[in-house]
Write a protein that holds these residues in place. Structure first.
Motif, PDB file in Angstrom:
ATOM      1  N   GLY A  78       0.837  -1.201   0.000  1.00 15.49           N
ATOM      2  CA  GLY A  78       0.000   0.000   0.000  1.00 15.49           C
ATOM      3  C   GLY A  78       0.868   1.246   0.000  1.00 15.49           C
ATOM      4  N   LYS A 198      -7.493  -1.924  12.158  1.00 16.39           N
ATOM      5  CA  LYS A 198      -7.520  -0.890  13.196  1.00 16.39           C
ATOM      6  C   LYS A 198      -8.854  -0.893  13.939  1.00 16.39           C
ATOM      7  CE  LYS A 198      -4.226   2.187  10.892  1.00 16.39           C
ATOM      8  NZ  LYS A 198      -3.999   3.475  10.230  1.00 16.39           N
ATOM      9  N   TRP A 213      -4.859   7.783   7.878  1.00 16.33           N
ATOM     10  CA  TRP A 213      -3.871   8.567   7.126  1.00 16.33           C
ATOM     11  C   TRP A 213      -4.596   9.589   6.255  1.00 16.33           C
ATOM     12  CZ3 TRP A 213      -0.160   4.175   4.989  1.00 16.33           C
ATOM     13  CH2 TRP A 213       0.403   3.517   6.082  1.00 16.33           C
ATOM     14  N   ILE A 254     -12.294   7.650   1.827  1.00 18.17           N
ATOM     15  CA  ILE A 254     -11.804   6.774   2.898  1.00 18.17           C
ATOM     16  C   ILE A 254     -12.768   6.849   4.094  1.00 18.17           C
ATOM     17  CG2 ILE A 254      -9.877   6.391   4.519  1.00 18.17           C
ATOM     18  CD1 ILE A 254      -9.351   5.497   1.539  1.00 18.17           C
ATOM     19  N   PRO A 278       1.603   8.788   4.500  1.00 16.48           N
ATOM     20  CA  PRO A 278       1.504   8.686   3.034  1.00 16.48           C
ATOM     21  C   PRO A 278       0.049   8.726   2.557  1.00 16.48           C
ATOM     22  CG  PRO A 278       2.940   6.988   3.928  1.00 16.48           C
ATOM     23  CD  PRO A 278       2.289   7.648   5.099  1.00 16.48           C
ATOM     24  N   LYS A 279      -0.193   9.570   1.580  1.00 16.63           N
ATOM     25  CA  LYS A 279      -1.587   9.767   1.137  1.00 16.63           C
ATOM     26  C   LYS A 279      -1.823   9.381  -0.313  1.00 16.63           C
ATOM     27  CE  LYS A 279      -1.334  14.082   2.643  1.00 16.63           C
ATOM     28  NZ  LYS A 279      -0.158  14.079   3.541  1.00 16.63           N
ATOM     29  N   ARG A 284      -9.236   8.805  -7.037  1.00 18.67           N
ATOM     30  CA  ARG A 284      -8.980   7.806  -8.099  1.00 18.67           C
ATOM     31  C   ARG A 284     -10.130   6.813  -8.169  1.00 18.67           C
ATOM     32  NH1 ARG A 284      -3.707   4.565  -7.187  1.00 18.67           N
ATOM     33  NH2 ARG A 284      -2.744   6.224  -8.385  1.00 18.67           N
TER      34      ARG A 284
HETATM   35  O1  GDC Z   1      -2.502   2.147   0.715  1.00 17.92           O
HETATM   36  P1  GDC Z   1      -3.676   2.475  -0.116  1.00 17.92           P
HETATM   37  O2  GDC Z   1      -4.797   1.486  -0.098  1.00 17.92           O
HETATM   38  O3  GDC Z   1      -3.142   2.666  -1.595  1.00 17.92           O
HETATM   39  O4  GDC Z   1      -4.224   3.889   0.364  1.00 17.92           O
HETATM   40  C1  GDC Z   1      -5.421   4.432  -0.071  1.00 17.92           C
HETATM   41  C2  GDC Z   1      -5.696   5.708   0.717  1.00 17.92           C
HETATM   42  O5  GDC Z   1      -6.075   5.338   2.048  1.00 17.92           O
HETATM   43  C3  GDC Z   1      -4.477   6.631   0.840  1.00 17.92           C
HETATM   44  O6  GDC Z   1      -4.846   7.965   0.635  1.00 17.92           O
HETATM   45  C4  GDC Z   1      -4.039   6.432   2.286  1.00 17.92           C
HETATM   46  O7  GDC Z   1      -3.424   7.574   2.840  1.00 17.92           O
HETATM   47  C5  GDC Z   1      -5.397   6.172   2.952  1.00 17.92           C
HETATM   48  N1  GDC Z   1      -5.294   5.516   4.268  1.00 17.92           N
HETATM   49  C6  GDC Z   1      -5.892   5.945   5.411  1.00 17.92           C
HETATM   50  N2  GDC Z   1      -5.537   5.180   6.450  1.00 17.92           N
HETATM   51  C7  GDC Z   1      -4.017   3.136   6.547  1.00 17.92           C
HETATM   52  O8  GDC Z   1      -4.084   2.877   7.751  1.00 17.92           O
HETATM   53  C8  GDC Z   1      -4.711   4.220   5.953  1.00 17.92           C
HETATM   54  N3  GDC Z   1      -3.252   2.353   5.726  1.00 17.92           N
HETATM   55  C9  GDC Z   1      -3.161   2.586   4.376  1.00 17.92           C
HETATM   56  N4  GDC Z   1      -2.419   1.757   3.611  1.00 17.92           N
HETATM   57  N5  GDC Z   1      -3.803   3.633   3.792  1.00 17.92           N
HETATM   58  C10 GDC Z   1      -4.571   4.433   4.570  1.00 17.92           C
HETATM   59  C11 GDC Z   1      -2.424   1.677  -4.259  1.00 17.92           C
HETATM   60  C12 GDC Z   1      -0.998   1.188  -4.214  1.00 17.92           C
HETATM   61  C13 GDC Z   1      -0.999  -0.238  -4.598  1.00 17.92           C
HETATM   62  C14 GDC Z   1      -1.778  -0.503  -5.904  1.00 17.92           C
HETATM   63  C15 GDC Z   1      -3.057   0.299  -5.987  1.00 17.92           C
HETATM   64  C16 GDC Z   1      -3.675   0.355  -7.373  1.00 17.92           C
HETATM   65  O9  GDC Z   1      -2.476   3.013  -3.898  1.00 17.92           O
HETATM   66  O10 GDC Z   1      -0.462   1.376  -2.940  1.00 17.92           O
HETATM   67  O11 GDC Z   1       0.262  -0.769  -4.648  1.00 17.92           O
HETATM   68  O12 GDC Z   1      -0.986  -0.322  -7.050  1.00 17.92           O
HETATM   69  O13 GDC Z   1      -2.897   1.600  -5.570  1.00 17.92           O
HETATM   70  O14 GDC Z   1      -4.861   1.042  -7.317  1.00 17.92           O
HETATM   71  P2  GDC Z   1      -3.545   3.537  -2.885  1.00 17.92           P
HETATM   72  O15 GDC Z   1      -4.933   3.236  -3.314  1.00 17.92           O
HETATM   73  O16 GDC Z   1      -3.221   4.970  -2.655  1.00 17.92           O
END
Ligand code: GDC
Length: 331
Positions: A78, A198, A213, A254, A278-279, A284
């Motif tokens: 992620g 969580k 996040w 989210i 990280p955001k 999208r």
């Molecule tokens: O990690 P992700 O699911 O990947 O994050 C989605 C959104 O959720 C982000 O804006 C992140 O900041 C928010 N978020 C809020 N809380 C948390 O606890 C959390 N954990 C995570 N991980 N995110 C949190 C992804 C890539 C993949 C893949 C897909 C394709 O991006 O990381 O590798 O390629 O895209 O769609 P995301 O959707 O940004």
């Protein structure tokens, strides 16, 4: 009987794909860099290899005698992982490159590359609730730094191996795939699994707040693993050689996804928005017009139903005291 090779067989999508191919009665060869005891799904009866597919010799070895290859292998995770490991993500280019070379050498019939929504131009993802991304929106190129550049470059390499060497290739762009038997802790987890974890932890430990996040207003679409496999299979078996989105067009913030998980968990929590985490892009989602029209595929499982199954699996894992971080460390 056709012989399939699944690269990245120890990972989340790879593991589910191996299971499906076996259920269909296929002969399956599995390869992953991780030791087999760390594969999410492991089936003794298959031919299983634990080796580094960045090396050409290893690619030659595993592709020998196979007809069809699904390449799900890459160093990924992620937002928390891909924003902080850009060089590692880009090194996955060696996997695709050497597999393609080995396909030519070993006369493989068809090769599949798993690309990502991270290839899309960042300028088109600056607002929340943006229109779904069409395949053409990947150009002019301004993908996600590191991970997205590798995916976009590798897509093109597939195209040129088709044009120059006649190798049949298929490429899809996955949009945030989630579901059971995947990563939910350890640093590589994506938002659906992370937020389920969580909320479960808060509920189990009587904590009234979860960390989120960003500001929670950012949007995504999430695709359940069964839909992902259906779309993958349809594109792979189609005669069409285009690149397709395999994703959902159900765009949610989210915060809206957290509302759904809270409803499943029957709990209401406070949200501590962590703006320094990280955001990724602001908004999208997937536009599925092209794949609907040309391949006749669209996802069937809505987010609430998919989250229910995912939540239940993660809940059972946490309750039984297991964690998946050992499956997801770097090798
Ligand atoms: O990690 P992700 O699911 O990947 O994050 C989605 C959104 O959720 C982000 O804006 C992140 O900041 C928010 N978020 C809020 N809380 C948390 O606890 C959390 N954990 C995570 N991980 N995110 C949190 C992804 C890539 C993949 C893949 C897909 C394709 O991006 O990381 O590798 O390629 O895209 O769609 P995301 O959707 O940004």
């Amino acid at each position: 009987m056709s012989k399939y090779l699944v690269c990245g067989a120890g990972g989340f999508i790879g593991g589910h794909l191996v299971k499906r191919l076996m259920d269909q009665g296929n002969d399956v060869v599995c390869a992953d860099i991780k030791p087999t005891e760390y594969w999410f799904q492991y089936f003794e009866e298959n031919q299983n290899y634990s080796l580094d597919l960045k090396e050409y010799e290893n690619c030659l070895k595993v592709t020998e005698g196979t007809d069809f290859i699904y390449n799900m292998a890459c160093n990924m995770g992620g937002m928390g992982f891909i924003e902080n490991n850009k060089a590692e993500c880009m090194l996955s280019v060696l996997i695709n490159t050497n597999l393609l070379r080995a396909c030519i050498q070993n006369k493989v019939s068809k090769y599949f590359f798993s690309s990502s929504a991270c290839v899309y131009n960042g300028q088109k993802q600056k607002e929340i609730f943006v229109p779904g991304l069409k395949e053409a929106d990947a150009y002019p190129a301004e993908p996600e730094d590191g991970y997205g550049w590798e995916k976009l470059f590798s897509e093109r390499m597939c195209r040129h191996f088709t044009e120059d060497f006649g190798l049949e290739t298929r490429v899809v762009r996955y949009h945030n795939v989630y579901g059971p038997i995947g990563t939910y802790d350890g640093g590589r987890e994506k938002a659906p699994a992370a937020l389920c974890r969580k909320i479960i932890n808060a509920k189990m430990n009587n904590i009234d707040t979860i960390d989120v996040w960003g500001d929670g207003k950012q949007t995504r679409s999430f695709m359940y693993i069964d839909d992902c496999l259906d779309g993958t299979e349809k594109v792979f078996n189609s005669s069409k050689k285009e690149v397709y989105n395999v994703g959902s067009s159900e765009q949610v913030s989210i915060n809206q996804m957290i509302d759904m998980i809270e409803e499943i968990a029957k709990v209401k929590l406070k949200r501590n928005f962590q703006l320094d985490k990280p955001k990724g892009v602001r908004g999208r989602s997937s536009d599925n017009t092209k794949i609907e029209n040309e391949i006749n595929w669209s996802p069937k499982i809505n987010l609430k139903d998919g989250l229910e199954k995912t939540y239940k699996w993660i809940f059972d894992q946490i309750k039984s005291g297991s964690n998946t971080s050992k499956y997801t460390r770097s090798y």
